[in-house]
Design an enzyme around this catalytic site. Structure first.
Site, PDB file in Angstrom:
ATOM      1  N   ASN A  66       0.369  -1.126  -0.232  1.00 17.14           N
ATOM      2  CA  ASN A  66       0.222   0.041   0.375  1.00 17.14           C
ATOM      3  C   ASN A  66       0.614   1.217  -0.050  1.00 17.14           C
ATOM      4  O   ASN A  66       1.499   1.494   0.216  1.00 17.14           O
ATOM      5  CB  ASN A  66      -1.083  -0.398   1.811  1.00 17.14           C
ATOM      6  CG  ASN A  66      -2.054  -0.936   1.386  1.00 17.14           C
ATOM      7  OD1 ASN A  66      -2.599  -1.968   0.556  1.00 17.14           O
ATOM      8  ND2 ASN A  66      -2.082  -1.790   2.205  1.00 17.14           N
ATOM      9  N   HIS A  73       1.049  13.814  13.028  1.00 18.93           N
ATOM     10  CA  HIS A  73       1.133  12.895  14.258  1.00 18.93           C
ATOM     11  C   HIS A  73       0.316  12.368  14.456  1.00 18.93           C
ATOM     12  O   HIS A  73      -1.996  13.207  14.036  1.00 18.93           O
ATOM     13  CB  HIS A  73       1.032  14.572  14.883  1.00 18.93           C
ATOM     14  CG  HIS A  73       2.364  14.991  15.149  1.00 18.93           C
ATOM     15  ND1 HIS A  73       2.949  15.002  16.848  1.00 18.93           N
ATOM     16  CD2 HIS A  73       2.985  15.685  14.251  1.00 18.93           C
ATOM     17  CE1 HIS A  73       4.533  15.543  16.670  1.00 18.93           C
ATOM     18  NE2 HIS A  73       4.077  15.800  15.474  1.00 18.93           N
ATOM     19  N   HIS A  77       0.736   8.229  18.214  1.00 17.94           N
ATOM     20  CA  HIS A  77       2.319   8.734  17.913  1.00 17.94           C
ATOM     21  C   HIS A  77       3.141   9.416  19.074  1.00 17.94           C
ATOM     22  O   HIS A  77       2.749   9.290  19.830  1.00 17.94           O
ATOM     23  CB  HIS A  77       1.955   9.416  16.700  1.00 17.94           C
ATOM     24  CG  HIS A  77       1.561  11.127  17.569  1.00 17.94           C
ATOM     25  ND1 HIS A  77       0.109  10.975  18.085  1.00 17.94           N
ATOM     26  CD2 HIS A  77       1.627  12.252  17.917  1.00 17.94           C
ATOM     27  CE1 HIS A  77      -0.451  11.545  18.072  1.00 17.94           C
ATOM     28  NE2 HIS A  77       1.291  13.394  18.429  1.00 17.94           N
ATOM     29  N   ASP A  79       5.901  12.342  19.907  1.00 18.26           N
ATOM     30  CA  ASP A  79       6.055  13.902  19.444  1.00 18.26           C
ATOM     31  C   ASP A  79       7.894  13.892  19.624  1.00 18.26           C
ATOM     32  O   ASP A  79       8.088  13.955  20.497  1.00 18.26           O
ATOM     33  CB  ASP A  79       5.654  14.900  20.613  1.00 18.26           C
ATOM     34  CG  ASP A  79       4.145  14.584  20.681  1.00 18.26           C
ATOM     35  OD1 ASP A  79       2.590  14.113  19.103  1.00 18.26           O
ATOM     36  OD2 ASP A  79       3.109  15.809  21.033  1.00 18.26           O
ATOM     37  N   HIS A  83       9.398  19.122  17.362  1.00 13.47           N
ATOM     38  CA  HIS A  83       7.651  19.691  17.011  1.00 13.47           C
ATOM     39  C   HIS A  83       7.098  20.735  17.861  1.00 13.47           C
ATOM     40  O   HIS A  83       6.490  21.368  17.157  1.00 13.47           O
ATOM     41  CB  HIS A  83       6.422  18.232  17.998  1.00 13.47           C
ATOM     42  CG  HIS A  83       5.368  18.689  17.430  1.00 13.47           C
ATOM     43  ND1 HIS A  83       4.517  18.625  16.758  1.00 13.47           N
ATOM     44  CD2 HIS A  83       4.395  18.234  18.997  1.00 13.47           C
ATOM     45  CE1 HIS A  83       3.504  18.917  16.785  1.00 13.47           C
ATOM     46  NE2 HIS A  83       3.135  18.313  17.777  1.00 13.47           N
TER      47      HIS A  83
HETATM   48 MN    MN Z   1       1.719  14.928  18.451  1.00 15.79          MN
END
Ligand code: MN
Length: 260
Positions: A66, A73, A77, A79, A83
């Site tokens: 795929n 995010h 997830h 960080d 970020h």
């Molecule tokens: Mn985040």
């Protein structure tokens, strides 16, 4: 050949014997995965799309694969410090440069489910953190601090995002707690069951989004949209959360697992 260390031998033996268990703290990643809503003046993250390149067909008779499209995010997830603007100039602040050692740490699980059931805007305060430490011991350097809120029981998208006329309502951290965890306890970062590591109303706080501001400014990490925190003890589990090695990546969907 080098012999396996006793620690790793025991780890494998204990996993095989069921004395240790793997708990998956990850939500499914699919087109229905909710993505954070920002006010329309800001750019939005797209939803998840998954398009087949081929599926044992004319485009690829023996193989299936795929193409994925989503923001960094999205879903469960990670960080990275880069970020947030407060972490943008720190060393080793992106998905590809964070030392891999920092993806593994003991978990401290703080259960505030009942408080959040009564008040979706609940913030973890210093009082509550100190109460937890009196019961379970001081949070050790290099720990993941996971806020168990029961929010992952909200499988309905609208209930999960919980947006009202005045914006989203979901739990988070008082700024003083983020500061204590980042600066004094020197944790790896915090993990939450909600869509982001700040409370839903945190855009109205001073400073806005205090947990992102403080944590990432101190080089700490975030984990969002976790689940199965109810299967973890308050202390004693080890969490592994390693983002994709995206060059300059600000975050990444991640498979978070705990060894319990
Ligand atoms: Mn985040």
């Amino acid at each position: 050949m080098t012999a396996m260390s006793a620690t790793l031998t025991h780890l494998v033996d204990d996993l095989n014997a069921g004395r240790l268990r793997i708990v998956d703290l990850t939500q499914p990643l699919e087109p229905s995965t909710p993505v954070i809503d920002l006010p329309p003046i800001f750019a939005a993250s797209p939803g998840v799309t998954i398009d087949a390149i081929s599926r044992y067909d004319d485009k690829g008779p023996a193989w299936y694969w795929n193409t994925l499209r989503f923001g960094e995010h999205t879903g469960t997830h990670f960080d990275a410090p880069i970020h947030w603007i407060t972490g943008k100039d720190l060393p080793d602040n992106a998905c590809d440069t964070i030392p891999a050692r920092r993806f593994v740490g003991p978990a401290c699980v703080i259960d505030v489910t009942r408080d959040v059931d009564a008040n979706p805007d609940f913030l973890l305060t210093l009082d509550r953190l100190e109460q937890w430490e009196r019961q379970h011991g001081r949070i050790q350097r290099g720990s993941w601090v996971l806020l168990r809120t029961g929010w992952s029981r909200r499988t309905d998208r609208a209930a999960f995002l919980n947006v009202g006329a005045d914006g989203p309502h979901s739990p988070g951290f008082d700024a003083a707690v983020s500061t204590l965890l980042a600066k004094d306890r020197d944790v790896l970062g915090v993990g939450v069951e909600t869509i982001g590591t700040d409370a839903g109303q945190a855009g109205t706080f001073n400073p806005p989004f205090p947990n992102h501001t403080v944590m990432h400014g101190a080089g700490k990490f975030g984990l969002a949209s976790l689940c199965n925190l109810d299967q973890l003890p308050p202390t004693g589990a080890v969490v592994i959360a390693a983002p994709l090695k995206i060059v300059n990546g600000s975050g990444s969907p991640v498979r978070v697992i705990a060894i319990v």
